[in-house]
Design an enzyme around this catalytic site. Structure first.
Site, PDB file in Angstrom:
ATOM      1  N   HIS A  97       0.832  -1.221   0.000  1.00 25.70           N
ATOM      2  CA  HIS A  97       0.000   0.000   0.000  1.00 25.70           C
ATOM      3  C   HIS A  97       0.867   1.272   0.000  1.00 25.70           C
ATOM      4  CE1 HIS A  97      -3.342  -2.682   1.283  1.00 25.70           C
ATOM      5  NE2 HIS A  97      -2.380  -3.239   1.998  1.00 25.70           N
ATOM      6  N   GLU A 144       9.218   9.281 -16.498  1.00 26.35           N
ATOM      7  CA  GLU A 144       7.824   9.702 -16.718  1.00 26.35           C
ATOM      8  C   GLU A 144       7.356   9.346 -18.127  1.00 26.35           C
ATOM      9  OE1 GLU A 144       7.178  13.688 -14.215  1.00 26.35           O
ATOM     10  OE2 GLU A 144       9.039  13.669 -15.343  1.00 26.35           O
ATOM     11  N   LYS A 200      -0.744  -2.723 -39.219  1.00 31.17           N
ATOM     12  CA  LYS A 200       0.683  -2.410 -39.191  1.00 31.17           C
ATOM     13  C   LYS A 200       1.058  -1.228 -38.313  1.00 31.17           C
ATOM     14  CE  LYS A 200       0.761  -4.271 -43.691  1.00 31.17           C
ATOM     15  NZ  LYS A 200      -0.723  -4.313 -43.559  1.00 31.17           N
TER      16      LYS A 200
HETATM   17  N1  ARG Z   1      -1.818  -3.444 -48.399  1.00 35.87           N
HETATM   18  C1  ARG Z   1      -2.586  -4.615 -48.125  1.00 35.87           C
HETATM   19  C2  ARG Z   1      -2.547  -4.913 -46.618  1.00 35.87           C
HETATM   20  O1  ARG Z   1      -1.679  -4.430 -45.985  1.00 35.87           O
HETATM   21  C3  ARG Z   1      -2.019  -5.782 -48.871  1.00 35.87           C
HETATM   22  C4  ARG Z   1      -3.007  -6.892 -49.106  1.00 35.87           C
HETATM   23  C5  ARG Z   1      -4.043  -6.443 -50.081  1.00 35.87           C
HETATM   24  N2  ARG Z   1      -4.886  -7.501 -50.491  1.00 35.87           N
HETATM   25  C6  ARG Z   1      -6.046  -7.309 -51.166  1.00 35.87           C
HETATM   26  N3  ARG Z   1      -6.733  -8.350 -51.459  1.00 35.87           N
HETATM   27  N4  ARG Z   1      -6.453  -6.108 -51.444  1.00 35.87           N
HETATM   28  O2  ARG Z   1      -3.373  -5.593 -46.069  1.00 35.87           O
END
Ligand code: ARG
Length: 466
Positions: free
Chosen positions: A162, A296, A331
């Site tokens: 605590h 931080e 991504k």
């Molecule tokens: N730029 C696309 C992605 O990152 C690649 C795959 C695209 N595939 C498709 N069937 N349009 O997902």
């Protein structure tokens, strides 16, 4: 007054040339997936070699393709490659450039392949490399903690629950707690690497292909254990990205807790550690200040990594099999988390290695707050034969008396202690000091310096194999 060439009055906004421009802007991923260029080229090289070996394309076409791909790699690395949003993503940017460089042979590269398995293999390769970097960074951090733990196996500090002083521990023991945490992170990284180590290349769009491809050959060429076993799953699975993000989020959470402790420890009120100048900043207005900015920011960046995990979980949760364009949004979350985590691990390793530990301040704080009260209760059980609950009660009265007198527990006289319980003898003072308290905790995994040293030896061996 609508003109196809100009932007729509109602919804065209900043888009100069109508719906096509909006479509391009929402569809293109080149601004972020260009990060996958090296993996994309490796994947294409492996694919083309396999196509030639299996007689699907000619050796001449393959050598033109390989030459072109290597030229593109050089162009990208030299910064002379022109990325184009009209060419949508990294795969089409590279393939279109390949056609410019080598002509019609370029068109043969995409035989028995789809962008769906192409992006899946590129991204797996990238995440695999990133996880390998993360493992190395974690080993560095664990090593830094082991070194501090060795120096401070006998350095006494207050242990907290605590955030209130609970029982004295050693700073080495506290450091080893982080070794355990980051050690688990390292094993999660290894587990994730183990599971992602299969190549989806050759799944094509989703159903596989009628061409006589050799998926084992491309898997081996790309350093995977083997090919994935289901073409639908191969192009629809993003578990490897989610595992990277969840592993990153747990690790970031550990880093954030450490950051929080460093922020607390480095306040003048605690004064347990002093950060090196490299990992702190001054204030532009208050000359006395030394701020733990790096800690931080580590604490704060945990928020974005947690956000990245939640973002991708949410993208994936409603998707039917197999591929949907939603998955293009996988991504940025992973790249963002990877960049943040790398920095956080590097900054923390530096802070831990460089900070100065103030043993005197730690020792002084360990003695405050009646931290050895449990030792008194344990002594009453062990030596005077009291049931623990009664011992707890007697100890409570001793603490109250010490509080009244504004003194430490070990400063109470034997007469005062005996007035609380007649069974108390001179021997009790042997457990009232913080040093003896710490030394007595020899149970496996306990804070006694000898036990801490045993755990350090264990981890040094384990790290050498990790
Ligand atoms: N730029 C696309 C992605 O990152 C690649 C795959 C695209 N595939 C498709 N069937 N349009 O997902």
């Amino acid at each position: 007054m609508s003109d196809k060439k100009t932007s729509n009055e109602m919804w065209g906004g900043r888009f100069a040339s109508g719906p096509a421009a909006i479509m391009e802007a929402i569809n293109a991923s080149i601004d972020f997936d260009r990060k996958l260029y090296a993996q994309d080229i490796r994947g294409s090289l492996a694919h083309s070699v396999m196509l030639a070996e299996t007689g699907i394309i000619s050796a001449e076409d393959q050598s033109r393709i390989a030459h072109g791909l290597n030229t593109i790699l050089e162009e990208i690395e030299a910064g002379t490659f022109t990325f184009s949003a009209a060419r949508e993503d990294i795969h089409m940017n590279i393939e279109a450039r390949l056609a410019e460089l080598i002509g019609p042979s370029a068109g043969r590269l995409h035989t028995a392949r789809s962008r769906n398995d192409q992006v899946a293999v590129d991204f797996r390769l990238w995440v695999k490399e990133e996880l390998t970097r993360t493992a190395e960074a974690l080993k560095g951090l664990i090593g830094a903690f082991l070194a501090r733990a060795e120096d401070h196996a006998g350095t006494i500090m207050p242990g907290f629950t605590h955030l209130q002083s609970a029982q004295p521990v050693t700073f080495g023991h506290h450091c080893m707690a982080y070794v355990e945490m980051f050690g688990r992170d390292l094993s999660r990284v290894r587990d994730a690497l183990e599971r992602l180590d299969e190549s989806p290349l050759g799944a094509a769009a989703l159903a596989g292909t009628g061409f006589p491809i050799d998926r084992t050959m491309t898997a081996e060429a790309l350093g995977f254990r083997g090919p994935t076993r289901n073409s639908i799953d191969s192009v629809s699975d993003r578990d490897f990205a989610l595992e990277f993000l969840s592993t990153a989020a747990i690790c970031a959470t550990h880093l954030s807790r450490l950051a929080e402790e460093i922020v607390i420890w480095s306040t003048p009120q605690f004064g347990f550690v002093r950060l090196s100048d490299s990992f702190s900043t001054g204030s532009s207005i208050m000359p006395q200040k030394k701020n733990p900015d790096a800690a931080e920011l580590v604490r704060a960046k945990t928020g974005r990594i947690n956000g990245d995990l939640l973002a991708l979980l949410t993208v994936m949760k409603g998707l039917p099999l197999a591929y949907s364009k939603d998955m293009q949004e996988d991504k940025e979350a992973v790249f963002d988390a990877a960049e943040a985590l790398e920095l956080m691990l590097a900054a923390m390793t530096g802070m831990v290695a460089d900070m100065t530990v103030d043993k005197t301040a730690m020792r002084k704080a360990a003695g405050a707050g009646y931290a050895t009260a449990t030792d008194l209760a344990d002594w009453l059980v062990r030596v005077a034969g009291l049931p623990f609950r009664e011992a707890h009660h007697v100890t409570g009265r001793a603490v109250a008396l010490a509080e009244d007198k504004k003194s430490a527990l070990e400063k109470l006289t034997l007469e005062e202690l005996q007035a609380i319980h007649a069974g108390i003898t001179e021997d009790v003072y042997s457990v009232l000091s913080v040093r003896n308290s710490v030394r007595s905790r020899t149970s496996f995994g306990g804070t006694a310096p000898a036990e801490v040293r045993r755990q350090i030896r264990y981890w040094k061996k384990r790290l050498a194999r990790a």
